[in-house]
Design a protein around this motif. Structure first.
Motif, PDB file in Angstrom:
ATOM      1  N   SER A 117       0.826  -1.212   0.000  1.00  0.00           N
ATOM      2  CA  SER A 117       0.000   0.000   0.000  1.00  0.00           C
ATOM      3  C   SER A 117       0.861   1.262   0.000  1.00  0.00           C
ATOM      4  O   SER A 117       0.579   2.224  -0.729  1.00  0.00           O
ATOM      5  CB  SER A 117      -0.932   0.001   1.218  1.00  0.00           C
ATOM      6  OG  SER A 117      -1.856  -1.059   1.148  1.00  0.00           O
ATOM      7  N   TYR A 120       2.394   1.800  -3.399  1.00  0.00           N
ATOM      8  CA  TYR A 120       1.435   2.201  -4.421  1.00  0.00           C
ATOM      9  C   TYR A 120       0.953   3.637  -4.232  1.00  0.00           C
ATOM     10  O   TYR A 120       0.878   4.408  -5.199  1.00  0.00           O
ATOM     11  CB  TYR A 120       0.236   1.249  -4.404  1.00  0.00           C
ATOM     12  CG  TYR A 120      -0.802   1.571  -5.445  1.00  0.00           C
ATOM     13  CD1 TYR A 120      -0.661   1.130  -6.753  1.00  0.00           C
ATOM     14  CD2 TYR A 120      -1.931   2.346  -5.135  1.00  0.00           C
ATOM     15  CE1 TYR A 120      -1.607   1.430  -7.721  1.00  0.00           C
ATOM     16  CE2 TYR A 120      -2.875   2.653  -6.088  1.00  0.00           C
ATOM     17  CZ  TYR A 120      -2.716   2.191  -7.378  1.00  0.00           C
ATOM     18  OH  TYR A 120      -3.650   2.506  -8.336  1.00  0.00           O
ATOM     19  N   TYR A 121       0.622   4.001  -2.992  1.00  0.00           N
ATOM     20  CA  TYR A 121       0.005   5.307  -2.751  1.00  0.00           C
ATOM     21  C   TYR A 121       1.002   6.426  -2.472  1.00  0.00           C
ATOM     22  O   TYR A 121       0.641   7.601  -2.557  1.00  0.00           O
ATOM     23  CB  TYR A 121      -0.979   5.207  -1.583  1.00  0.00           C
ATOM     24  CG  TYR A 121      -2.213   4.402  -1.910  1.00  0.00           C
ATOM     25  CD1 TYR A 121      -3.247   4.946  -2.657  1.00  0.00           C
ATOM     26  CD2 TYR A 121      -2.333   3.079  -1.491  1.00  0.00           C
ATOM     27  CE1 TYR A 121      -4.373   4.201  -2.973  1.00  0.00           C
ATOM     28  CE2 TYR A 121      -3.465   2.324  -1.798  1.00  0.00           C
ATOM     29  CZ  TYR A 121      -4.473   2.887  -2.544  1.00  0.00           C
ATOM     30  OH  TYR A 121      -5.583   2.147  -2.857  1.00  0.00           O
ATOM     31  N   ASN A 189      -6.827   0.350   2.248  1.00  0.00           N
ATOM     32  CA  ASN A 189      -6.749   0.923   0.907  1.00  0.00           C
ATOM     33  C   ASN A 189      -7.957   1.811   0.617  1.00  0.00           C
ATOM     34  O   ASN A 189      -7.831   2.844  -0.062  1.00  0.00           O
ATOM     35  CB  ASN A 189      -6.657  -0.185  -0.137  1.00  0.00           C
ATOM     36  CG  ASN A 189      -5.291  -0.836  -0.185  1.00  0.00           C
ATOM     37  OD1 ASN A 189      -4.356  -0.366   0.465  1.00  0.00           O
ATOM     38  ND2 ASN A 189      -5.159  -1.913  -0.926  1.00  0.00           N
ATOM     39  N   ASN A 190      -9.114   1.432   1.122  1.00  0.00           N
ATOM     40  CA  ASN A 190     -10.304   2.289   0.962  1.00  0.00           C
ATOM     41  C   ASN A 190     -10.090   3.639   1.623  1.00  0.00           C
ATOM     42  O   ASN A 190     -10.484   4.681   1.088  1.00  0.00           O
ATOM     43  CB  ASN A 190     -11.533   1.601   1.573  1.00  0.00           C
ATOM     44  CG  ASN A 190     -11.961   0.363   0.806  1.00  0.00           C
ATOM     45  OD1 ASN A 190     -11.633   0.202  -0.364  1.00  0.00           O
ATOM     46  ND2 ASN A 190     -12.680  -0.517   1.468  1.00  0.00           N
ATOM     47  N   GLU A 193      -7.904   5.768  -0.519  1.00  0.00           N
ATOM     48  CA  GLU A 193      -8.569   6.252  -1.730  1.00  0.00           C
ATOM     49  C   GLU A 193      -9.513   7.404  -1.434  1.00  0.00           C
ATOM     50  O   GLU A 193      -9.951   8.107  -2.346  1.00  0.00           O
ATOM     51  CB  GLU A 193      -9.359   5.106  -2.382  1.00  0.00           C
ATOM     52  CG  GLU A 193      -8.511   4.012  -2.981  1.00  0.00           C
ATOM     53  CD  GLU A 193      -7.798   4.456  -4.257  1.00  0.00           C
ATOM     54  OE1 GLU A 193      -8.051   5.584  -4.726  1.00  0.00           O
ATOM     55  OE2 GLU A 193      -6.978   3.670  -4.771  1.00  0.00           O
ATOM     56  N   TYR A 373     -13.692  -2.169  -1.882  1.00  0.00           N
ATOM     57  CA  TYR A 373     -12.421  -1.993  -2.597  1.00  0.00           C
ATOM     58  C   TYR A 373     -12.509  -2.574  -4.006  1.00  0.00           C
ATOM     59  O   TYR A 373     -12.091  -1.930  -4.980  1.00  0.00           O
ATOM     60  CB  TYR A 373     -11.285  -2.661  -1.833  1.00  0.00           C
ATOM     61  CG  TYR A 373      -9.965  -2.556  -2.569  1.00  0.00           C
ATOM     62  CD1 TYR A 373      -9.221  -1.376  -2.541  1.00  0.00           C
ATOM     63  CD2 TYR A 373      -9.481  -3.624  -3.324  1.00  0.00           C
ATOM     64  CE1 TYR A 373      -8.035  -1.261  -3.242  1.00  0.00           C
ATOM     65  CE2 TYR A 373      -8.298  -3.517  -4.023  1.00  0.00           C
ATOM     66  CZ  TYR A 373      -7.576  -2.332  -3.980  1.00  0.00           C
ATOM     67  OH  TYR A 373      -6.401  -2.226  -4.685  1.00  0.00           O
ATOM     68  N   TYR A 376     -14.871  -0.353  -6.088  1.00  0.00           N
ATOM     69  CA  TYR A 376     -14.266   0.946  -6.401  1.00  0.00           C
ATOM     70  C   TYR A 376     -13.153   0.804  -7.430  1.00  0.00           C
ATOM     71  O   TYR A 376     -13.095   1.562  -8.403  1.00  0.00           O
ATOM     72  CB  TYR A 376     -13.734   1.585  -5.125  1.00  0.00           C
ATOM     73  CG  TYR A 376     -12.908   2.835  -5.365  1.00  0.00           C
ATOM     74  CD1 TYR A 376     -13.527   4.066  -5.554  1.00  0.00           C
ATOM     75  CD2 TYR A 376     -11.525   2.775  -5.426  1.00  0.00           C
ATOM     76  CE1 TYR A 376     -12.785   5.211  -5.795  1.00  0.00           C
ATOM     77  CE2 TYR A 376     -10.775   3.916  -5.662  1.00  0.00           C
ATOM     78  CZ  TYR A 376     -11.404   5.126  -5.845  1.00  0.00           C
ATOM     79  OH  TYR A 376     -10.660   6.250  -6.092  1.00  0.00           O
ATOM     80  N   SER A 377     -12.240  -0.148  -7.203  1.00  0.00           N
ATOM     81  CA  SER A 377     -11.094  -0.298  -8.099  1.00  0.00           C
ATOM     82  C   SER A 377     -11.508  -0.781  -9.477  1.00  0.00           C
ATOM     83  O   SER A 377     -10.817  -0.509 -10.467  1.00  0.00           O
ATOM     84  CB  SER A 377     -10.063  -1.255  -7.492  1.00  0.00           C
ATOM     85  OG  SER A 377     -10.645  -2.529  -7.257  1.00  0.00           O
ATOM     86  N   SER A 378     -12.637  -1.476  -9.582  1.00  0.00           N
ATOM     87  CA  SER A 378     -13.085  -2.009 -10.870  1.00  0.00           C
ATOM     88  C   SER A 378     -13.929  -1.017 -11.659  1.00  0.00           C
ATOM     89  O   SER A 378     -13.816  -0.940 -12.886  1.00  0.00           O
ATOM     90  CB  SER A 378     -13.898  -3.294 -10.647  1.00  0.00           C
ATOM     91  OG  SER A 378     -13.144  -4.278  -9.986  1.00  0.00           O
ATOM     92  N   ARG A 381     -12.473   3.910  -9.830  1.00  0.00           N
ATOM     93  CA  ARG A 381     -11.141   4.522  -9.755  1.00  0.00           C
ATOM     94  C   ARG A 381     -10.684   5.020 -11.132  1.00  0.00           C
ATOM     95  O   ARG A 381     -10.849   4.343 -12.147  1.00  0.00           O
ATOM     96  CB  ARG A 381     -10.128   3.524  -9.217  1.00  0.00           C
ATOM     97  CG  ARG A 381      -8.699   4.068  -9.207  1.00  0.00           C
ATOM     98  CD  ARG A 381      -7.698   2.967  -8.994  1.00  0.00           C
ATOM     99  NE  ARG A 381      -7.636   2.562  -7.614  1.00  0.00           N
ATOM    100  CZ  ARG A 381      -7.137   1.407  -7.207  1.00  0.00           C
ATOM    101  NH1 ARG A 381      -6.684   0.540  -8.095  1.00  0.00           N
ATOM    102  NH2 ARG A 381      -7.099   1.100  -5.930  1.00  0.00           N
ATOM    103  N   HIS A 383      -7.521   6.025 -13.535  1.00  0.00           N
ATOM    104  CA  HIS A 383      -6.120   5.667 -13.670  1.00  0.00           C
ATOM    105  C   HIS A 383      -5.408   6.764 -14.455  1.00  0.00           C
ATOM    106  O   HIS A 383      -5.615   6.933 -15.650  1.00  0.00           O
ATOM    107  CB  HIS A 383      -5.961   4.318 -14.375  1.00  0.00           C
ATOM    108  CG  HIS A 383      -6.599   3.194 -13.622  1.00  0.00           C
ATOM    109  ND1 HIS A 383      -5.971   2.528 -12.597  1.00  0.00           N
ATOM    110  CD2 HIS A 383      -7.829   2.610 -13.735  1.00  0.00           C
ATOM    111  CE1 HIS A 383      -6.760   1.583 -12.113  1.00  0.00           C
ATOM    112  NE2 HIS A 383      -7.905   1.626 -12.789  1.00  0.00           N
TER     113      HIS A 383
END
Length: 422
Positions: A117, A120-121, A189-190, A193, A373, A376-378, A381, A383
């Motif tokens: 995490s 990535y963030y 992760n949520n 975000e 998660y 949201y990511s699918s 989010r 990119h």
């Protein structure tokens, strides 16, 4: 006068029964008071941490997962019922590393997940520090090495005569890591975000639980599932519609604040800091044109012209999350109820007075957090190429000479644009 076989009269028996009933009522009132007080404490603490910032919410999740992990792994002692007390003590004496290895695997799993995490963030931070680069670029290899060390330690601790129990505990620990620690990772992760992706879904689960109780004690008659005899179909259905309405109100309230919707870039911010970001398109208000006859009807009814209604795409996502919180997340609670029935226990622990253990309160939240998660990511989010992404590519993919050449070229480009580079 009736006299029982032990010499007591019917009147005395009645007095004893009344006294027992009074004691039970007093215990229920005390439990209800304790439960209410700790509910208010948890809500107040939750809101306070939310206002203090993202890092405090992450710490809260880590504390919850640690307590839940301890509660669930401790149940393995109940699973080995076929062992006598003497055999259990013998196993404990001959396998002194079992508890240490349990927490070792817990620490290694968290090191890997939270490291992923952070990389990535916060690429723009970690790749800018030369001292962190070797750890960041080799994070997965380091994590795997640490796990292998634990695996080898487990194999070396195996004792003849206790292999079934030791391998059982090994599997128990890994399933607990998967269901609790990995789920908590997605919850964190949520938070990163945007707090709204943690706060609102968690609130929907709580709302659904409260309304299920209210509708259940009010009109509930039909049992819903054998694992939870107190759950009723009426409570389940009533909570579903109540949660849909609550979701629209609650989500609309918090989507107005940048502090809630902005992804985190600085863990030092709080609700009292000014937060700015380009909002995700799902939070941008739009207008939905109304069917003309319906527009005329609404205009006549309200006494003003109405041709469209304002909405944001987030409202649709709210309804879908409310459906999951109402129709699927409760099965996390049913699963936990079945788990407790299998071990003939009332609660997972006594971490929270009046509420039982931490696992009793987080059973549905873990499932909701993973869904949020993935959803949201699918579907939500965005990119984009970021400074952190480019920096990661430069540090990990270019040689030092190529990095220097890139800096020189970028410096010349900025100068041609009239930008003074210090």
């Amino acid at each position: 006068m009736l006299i029982s076989h032990d010499g007591t009269t019917a009147t005395e028996v009645q007095h004893q029964q009344d006294a027992t009933a009074d004691v039970e009522k007093l215990k229920k009132r005390q439990n209800a008071l304790t439960r209410t007080i700790w509910t208010l404490i948890m809500i107040g603490g939750f809101i306070g941490l939310l206002l203090m910032g993202h890092v405090y919410m992450m710490i809260l999740v880590m504390v919850c997962q640690t307590v839940a992990y301890r509660e669930v792994t401790a149940l393995f002692g109940l699973a080995t019922t076929e062992l006598s007390t003497q055999d259990k003590q013998s196993l404990k004496d001959k396998d002194p590393w079992s508890k240490t290895l349990n927490w070792y695997f817990f620490a290694v799993t968290n090191y890997f997940l939270y490291g992923e995490s952070i990389i990535y963030y916060f690429k723009h931070v970690v790749f800018a520090d030369p001292q962190l680069v070797p750890f960041i670029t080799n994070h997965r290899m380091i994590s795997f090495t640490l796990y292998v060390i634990g695996f080898m330690g487990f194999v070396m601790s195996l004792k003849k005569g206790f292999l079934k129990q030791q391998f059982g505990l090994f599997c128990w620990v890994h399933m607990t890591l998967l269901m609790i620690v990995v789920s908590s990772h997605f919850v964190v992760n949520n938070i990163l975000e945007g707090l709204i992706w943690f706060w609102v879904p968690a609130s929907l689960v709580i709302c659904n639980d409260v309304f299920a109780y209210i509708w259940g004690i009010t009109i509930g008659r039909t049992p819903l599932i054998q694992l939870s005899p107190k759950k009723t179909v009426e409570g389940f259905v009533g909570a579903f519609f109540s949660t849909l309405v609550f979701a629209l109100f609650w989500g609309t309230l918090f989507m107005r604040f940048n502090y809630m919707i902005c992804p985190v870039h600085d863990l030092g911010i709080s609700a009292w800091n000014s937060t700015q970001c380009k909002p995700n398109p799902v939070f941008v208000w739009r207008e939905l044109p109304l069917w003309h006859p319906f527009a005329i009807f609404m205009s006549t009814l309200l006494g003003r012209t109405i041709t469209a209604i304002p909405y944001a795409p987030y409202h649709l996502h709210l309804l879908l999350m409310a459906c999951f919180a109402s129709l699927v997340a409760p099965f996390g609670g049913f699963f936990a109820s079945g788990f407790k029935r299998a071990f003939k226990i009332k609660d997972f622990g006594h971490s929270i007075p009046g509420h039982g253990g931490m696992t009793d309160r987080m059973d549905c939240q873990f499932l909701m957090g993973v869904f949020t998660y993935v959803y949201y990511s699918s579907l939500i989010r965005e990119h984009h190429v970021t400074v952190g992404t480019i920096l990661q590519t430069i540090v990990s993919g270019l040689t030092v000479d190529e990095q220097i050449e890139l800096v020189a070229d970028l410096h010349r480009y900025l100068e041609t644009q009239g930008i003074v580079v210090p």
